[in-house]
Scaffold this active site. Structure first.
Site, PDB file in Angstrom:
ATOM      1  N   HIS A  23      42.322  41.169  33.149  1.00  0.00           N
ATOM      2  CA  HIS A  23      43.264  40.594  34.118  1.00  0.00           C
ATOM      3  C   HIS A  23      44.608  41.333  34.039  1.00  0.00           C
ATOM      4  CE1 HIS A  23      40.885  36.674  33.343  1.00  0.00           C
ATOM      5  NE2 HIS A  23      40.585  37.048  34.567  1.00  0.00           N
ATOM      6  N   LYS A  47      36.065  21.497  36.771  1.00  0.00           N
ATOM      7  CA  LYS A  47      35.732  22.355  35.632  1.00  0.00           C
ATOM      8  C   LYS A  47      36.325  21.786  34.361  1.00  0.00           C
ATOM      9  CE  LYS A  47      34.954  27.078  37.229  1.00  0.00           C
ATOM     10  NZ  LYS A  47      35.486  28.450  37.154  1.00  0.00           N
ATOM     11  N   ARG A  96      34.336  44.224  38.462  1.00  0.00           N
ATOM     12  CA  ARG A  96      33.864  44.925  37.267  1.00  0.00           C
ATOM     13  C   ARG A  96      32.501  45.572  37.482  1.00  0.00           C
ATOM     14  NH1 ARG A  96      34.236  39.549  33.834  1.00  0.00           N
ATOM     15  NH2 ARG A  96      33.325  38.990  35.827  1.00  0.00           N
ATOM     16  N   SER A 134      36.608  35.986  30.447  1.00  0.00           N
ATOM     17  CA  SER A 134      37.233  34.901  29.681  1.00  0.00           C
ATOM     18  C   SER A 134      36.171  34.181  28.847  1.00  0.00           C
ATOM     19  CB  SER A 134      37.908  33.910  30.628  1.00  0.00           C
ATOM     20  OG  SER A 134      38.944  34.543  31.331  1.00  0.00           O
TER      21      SER A 134
HETATM   22  O1  PNS Z   1      38.577  33.472  38.067  1.00  0.00           O
HETATM   23  P1  PNS Z   1      37.580  32.868  39.011  1.00  0.00           P
HETATM   24  O2  PNS Z   1      37.077  31.552  38.455  1.00  0.00           O
HETATM   25  O3  PNS Z   1      36.471  33.834  39.368  1.00  0.00           O
HETATM   26  O4  PNS Z   1      38.381  32.540  40.393  1.00  0.00           O
HETATM   27  C1  PNS Z   1      37.716  31.939  41.478  1.00  0.00           C
HETATM   28  C2  PNS Z   1      38.727  31.526  42.566  1.00  0.00           C
HETATM   29  C3  PNS Z   1      39.869  30.732  41.999  1.00  0.00           C
HETATM   30  C4  PNS Z   1      39.290  32.767  43.227  1.00  0.00           C
HETATM   31  C5  PNS Z   1      37.946  30.698  43.651  1.00  0.00           C
HETATM   32  O5  PNS Z   1      37.189  29.720  43.010  1.00  0.00           O
HETATM   33  C6  PNS Z   1      38.870  30.008  44.658  1.00  0.00           C
HETATM   34  O6  PNS Z   1      39.519  30.655  45.433  1.00  0.00           O
HETATM   35  N1  PNS Z   1      38.919  28.656  44.615  1.00  0.00           N
HETATM   36  C7  PNS Z   1      39.771  27.831  45.478  1.00  0.00           C
HETATM   37  C8  PNS Z   1      38.951  27.075  46.535  1.00  0.00           C
HETATM   38  C9  PNS Z   1      38.515  28.053  47.625  1.00  0.00           C
HETATM   39  O7  PNS Z   1      39.318  28.478  48.416  1.00  0.00           O
HETATM   40  N2  PNS Z   1      37.209  28.465  47.607  1.00  0.00           N
HETATM   41  C10 PNS Z   1      36.705  29.565  48.435  1.00  0.00           C
HETATM   42  C11 PNS Z   1      36.251  29.179  49.793  1.00  0.00           C
HETATM   43  S1  PNS Z   1      34.877  28.089  49.786  1.00  0.00           S
END
Ligand code: PNS
Length: 170
Positions: A23, A47, A96, A134
């Site tokens: 990150h 979560k 990645r 993570s």
């Molecule tokens: O680090 P991560 O867990 O891969 O991040 C995922 C994240 C936060 C980018 C994604 O879950 C997200 O944007 N969540 C907010 C809700 C949303 O907008 N979902 C996508 C459209 S359904």
């Protein structure tokens, strides 16, 4: 007369539970491409994170303090709504692997469907960190393994403390 350009604001969203050197690499590189980069921690009630949102924000702030155009925030909304609210127009995500790409393509396409004004920009993670997540960092910390070049020192300390304080199952 020269027209004043609007500042370019990007959002780098994620769980960051905790932030890793992968990150950090994306934050450092993305912060050079935009006037402001907002690192946005998803506050996801469904979560069960290791670190609270407040802890994650504090940890990210402590390791990005040297980057003046980086701001740390959290959100509990659709990402595209948060991006609008922050008057940003770009979402930054790191990739990645091909597996990441498939998931990210779905996410970016959905976000585009929800808001055509928001652009997702992908940055390839430094190959040095292509195996890093993570989840693996937490597992290594849980078993007291070497976190060497995987996370900043502050994060390593926070992980050690978190697992020291945690009751061990019998
Ligand atoms: O680090 P991560 O867990 O891969 O991040 C995922 C994240 C936060 C980018 C994604 O879950 C997200 O944007 N969540 C907010 C809700 C949303 O907008 N979902 C996508 C459209 S359904």
């Amino acid at each position: 007369m020269e027209q004043q350009k609007a500042p370019r604001i990007a959002v780098y969203p994620g769980s960051f539970d905790p932030i890793t050197n992968g990150h950090m690499d994306i934050i450092q590189r993305a912060s050079r491409q935009f006037d402001k980069l907002i690192v946005a921690v998803l506050n996801n009630l469904s979560k069960k994170p290791l670190f609270t949102v407040e802890e994650r924000k504090e940890l990210i702030s402590s390791v990005t303090g040297h980057l003046p155009n980086v701001e740390v925030d959290s959100f509990r909304d659709l990402l595209v709504n948060y991006v609008d609210y922050r008057k940003a127009d770009v979402i930054v995500r790191g990739i990645r692997s091909v597996t990441d790409f498939e998931y990210e393509l779905q996410l970016a396409s959905l976000n585009h469907q929800l808001n055509h004004n928001v652009e997702t920009i992908f940055m390839m993670t430094n190959p040095k960190y292509s195996y890093l997540s993570s989840s693996v960092v937490k597992e290594i910390a849980y078993f007291k393994g070497d976190l060497g070049d995987l996370v900043p020192v502050e994060i390593e300390q926070a992980l050690r403390k978190k697992y020291e304080d945690m009751p061990k199952p019998q």
